[in-house]
Design a protein around this motif. Structure first.
Motif, mmCIF file in Angstrom:
data_model
loop_
_atom_site.group_PDB
_atom_site.id
_atom_site.type_symbol
_atom_site.label_atom_id
_atom_site.label_comp_id
_atom_site.label_asym_id
_atom_site.label_seq_id
_atom_site.Cartn_x
_atom_site.Cartn_y
_atom_site.Cartn_z
ATOM 1 N N ASP A 245 -14.229 14.033 -28.215
ATOM 2 C CA ASP A 245 -13.715 15.335 -27.927
ATOM 3 C C ASP A 245 -14.168 16.044 -26.592
ATOM 4 O O ASP A 245 -13.608 16.482 -26.053
ATOM 5 N N LEU A 246 -15.407 15.564 -26.558
ATOM 6 C CA LEU A 246 -16.155 16.059 -25.300
ATOM 7 C C LEU A 246 -15.477 15.607 -23.969
ATOM 8 O O LEU A 246 -15.268 16.237 -23.054
ATOM 9 N N THR A 248 -12.398 13.978 -23.737
ATOM 10 C CA THR A 248 -10.961 14.598 -23.755
ATOM 11 C C THR A 248 -10.987 16.019 -23.219
ATOM 12 O O THR A 248 -10.270 16.725 -22.402
ATOM 13 N N GLY A 249 -11.935 16.782 -23.773
ATOM 14 C CA GLY A 249 -11.901 18.296 -23.425
ATOM 15 C C GLY A 249 -12.236 18.344 -21.950
ATOM 16 O O GLY A 249 -11.638 19.615 -21.091
ATOM 17 N N ALA A 250 -13.167 17.708 -21.275
ATOM 18 C CA ALA A 250 -13.303 17.781 -19.878
ATOM 19 C C ALA A 250 -11.871 17.350 -19.126
ATOM 20 O O ALA A 250 -11.697 18.216 -18.135
ATOM 21 N N LEU A 251 -11.582 16.124 -19.362
ATOM 22 C CA LEU A 251 -10.310 15.705 -18.797
ATOM 23 C C LEU A 251 -9.319 16.768 -18.946
ATOM 24 O O LEU A 251 -8.435 17.064 -17.879
ATOM 25 N N ALA A 252 -8.996 17.579 -19.987
ATOM 26 C CA ALA A 252 -8.095 18.631 -20.232
ATOM 27 C C ALA A 252 -8.323 19.708 -19.422
ATOM 28 O O ALA A 252 -7.292 20.572 -19.129
#
Lengths: 359, 279
Positions: A245-246, A248-252
């Motif tokens: 999640d972290l 993906t969260g950063a990439l998002a």
């Protein structure tokens, strides 16, 4: 639906309730059978230990442990029926195992303190070994030069192994390139390299070819070979625990992969990475064989890490422990104690550095 | 259901959606999107237009590909090993999958809020809000204003204004979710994707986030996946209903203005679903 109203009388009645732990009550036959199961094997073992000449470890392993297992199983049958047997056996093994390792650890530390403290003094920590012969009284000389040597050599190995080890872990868990299985295989294989082989490698490749002289640098490189797989594998395990999640969260948020790793994943794994470093350090700090091959020996304080032979605590211990003089042997014990304390101090420092501070 | 039947239903329904709002420009378009994981096709032929500054709800039973679809819209889908895709996603008329497009640029413009709140644990509340700027390398001045603005927009400002330096891990689930919404807003996206943002929240937090979504839709385009019918009715202007038959890829059964989908659906399955008869 009904409402519950507490009048004063009821409240004062309820206030009188005492704290209880109903689940702690045991039937009498349980208490009795457990007491027997603990006392009987202990009595038999004690009798054999003090009454006969059978070696102590044999009594413990061949008599006490099986007897305790059987007794525990019988106690389980008495109190809980057949399904209690597995439980009680696991209990015996778990308690026995932890007591066993604790006893070994404590007796080791105890022995170190008993023998090492005789050599201990301020001068032992800060002086070096110049003009000291094996029979010189303990009032003179010390391991200051060896402490410094160990710190230099371990420091150099950390400078080399930590960046490479963490980078390897990042390659495996974050970059996830095609070579991951091979990298993991080699790191795993590397962790099986005997320390003397690491020393021989540096000796033949760097020292005998003339590229390096016996020095702290050569020792640090040999240590780095041993430290690298520990750091890489532990760091890998730690990075694996960081939730996807972290990332993906950063990439998002429009982050690049590199920024995601540097600013989100690594900070989140900070304490774990510190653990990896500490384990790597602990892996090498007492290694003697590679140093004997590549660092040489020196009685004086050496600050030049590149071109001068140097002593470290393990080599100092090695040089003193087999001397036919009690003072030299005591010095070796003292140095071993210093080494253990040094490891403890480095652990604490690492923990403090690794403590999370938010930005 | 046969492919032919499904094609027909899409064709007959699509005009109703664009016909309703001729004035609104289309900001994001999914054209013939099909998705595979390995060899398994999980989504087939999705065509949806997302008009600028509106809220579109994606509804449908679990496993019909809504979350998968939403992740194709900001190129997060490709991060999953084995992922494949056909069709195009047009953002302001340009295909976001064309080779000269930088995915980080797309993700900066098309932000996302996930089902599970994922604040960065190594950063403070303030650090989390500003993390997008740091991570994307975006330059904005007046960080204090950004923090206050976005936290206010996310409905969290009053609860945290006195402890902006506190660890983000101290927040409750609902607060953490509003924090990541603020984080997503700080990089000023033009589109915000929300994948079941309220599924782990209590009713009060849910209500706050719904208010936030309504407020946001004045300036940005919101696409929200939800399992909550009432939520779709409350927050969205348009709704697309996804469905997957057993062992078949998911597809859009019906789409259009939310009021039509819920009060006057054309397809029997939509009617059954929005009335809670299955799914």
């Amino acid at each position: 639906m009904s409402t519950i109203v507490f009048d004063k009388e009821r409240v004062s009645e309820l206030r009188k309730q005492k704290i209880q732990h109903p689940w702690r009550k045991r039937p009498r036959k349980f208490t009795f059978s457990v007491a027997l199961a603990v006392l009987l094997p202990a009595a038999v073992a004690a009798g054999l230990l003090f009454g006969t000449d059978i070696p102590d470890p044999l009594v413990m392993i061949l008599v006490y442990l099986p007897l305790q297992l059987v007794a525990a199983a019988l106690a389980a049958i008495v109190s809980k029926g057949k399904h209690g047997i597995a439980d009680s056996i696991i209990y015996v093994f778990a308690i026995g195992g932890s007591v066993f390792s604790l006893v070994i650890l404590l007796s080791l530390i105890f022995t170190l303190f008993v023998n090492g403290l005789k050599a201990f003094s301020t001068q032992f920590l800060f002086q070096n070994n110049v003009y000291i012969s094996p029979s010189t009284p303990l009032d003179y000389g010390g391991v200051g030069h060896a402490i410094l040597g160990t710190l230099l050599i371990v420091g150099i190995s950390m400078l080399v192994a930590i960046p490479i080890g963490v980078a390897t872990a990042i390659y495996v868990t974050e970059v996830r390139g095609r070579a991951v299985p091979y990298v993991r295989f080699f790191v795993q294989a590397m962790s099986g390299v005997p320390s003397v082989v690491a020393g021989l490698f540096i000796l033949t490749v760097l020292i005998l070819t003339g590229a390096l002289s016996t020095s702290a640098l050569a020792g640090g490189l040999a240590y780095a070979i041993l430290m690298l797989p520990t750091v890489a594998r532990t760091a890998e395990e730690v990075l694996r625990l960081i939730p996807e999640d972290l990332r993906t969260g950063a990439l998002a948020l429009g982050s690049t992969r590199a920024r995601t790793v540097m600013k989100v994943v690594l900070p989140a794994a900070k304490t774990g990475i510190v653990t990896a470093i500490v384990l790597g350090m602990a892996r090498v700090i007492g290694e003697t064989a590679p140093l004997l091959l590549v660092t040489g020996y020196s009685d004086s304080t050496v600050l030049n890490p590149v071109s001068s032979p140097i002593s470290a605590l393990p080599t100092y211990i090695f040089a003193n422990v087999d001397q036919p003089y009690p003072n030299a042997v005591t010095r070796a014990w003292g140095a071993a104690l210093v080494l253990i304390i040094l490891v403890g101090i480095l652990f604490v420092i690492a923990r403090i550095l690794g403590r999370g501070k938010v930005k | 259901m046969s492919t032919a039947e499904f094609d027909q239903s899409v064709e007959t329904l699509e005009p109703s959606m664009s016909g309703r709002s001729p004035a609104l420009p289309i900001q994001l378009t999914a054209r013939d999107i099909s998705v595979w994981f390995g060899k398994r096709k999980v989504l087939e032929g999705v065509n949806i237009d997302f008009p600028k500054n509106t809220v579109t709800a994606l509804i449908g039973p679990s496993g019909c590909g809504k979350s998968t679809f939403i992740r194709t819209l900001n190129r997060l889908h490709e991060l999953i090993p084995g992922a494949a895709l056909a069709g195009e996603v047009l953002y302001e008329g340009k295909d976001i999958y064309s080779p000269d497009i930088d995915p980080t640029h797309i993700r900066l413009n098309i932000g996302m809020v996930f089902q599970k709140p994922n604040p960065f644990p190594s950063m403070s509340i303030r650090g989390n809000v500003l993390s997008g700027l740091k991570l994307s390398g975006m330059k904005r001045s007046n960080h204090d204003d950004i923090v206050e603005e976005t936290l206010t927009a996310a409905g969290l400002w009053n609860e945290v204004k006195d402890r902006l330096g506190a660890h983000a891990g101290e927040l409750s689930g609902g607060q953490a979710q509003r924090l990541v919404i603020a984080r997503a807003l700080a990089v000023q996206p033009h589109v915000l994707l929300m994948d079941e943002p309220c599924s782990a929240l209590d009713p009060a937090s849910t209500l706050k986030i719904e208010e936030t979504i309504r407020e946001l839709s004045k300036d940005i385009t919101v696409i929200i996946v939800t399992h909550n019918m009432q939520q779709a009715v409350r927050v969205s202007d348009y709704t697309a209903f996804f469905l997957a038959a057993e062992n078949e890829p998911g597809h859009v059964v019906e789409q259009g203005p939310t009021t039509d989908i819920f009060s006057n659906p054309r397809d029997q399955r939509t009617l059954d679903y929005v009335n809670g008869r299955f799914g």
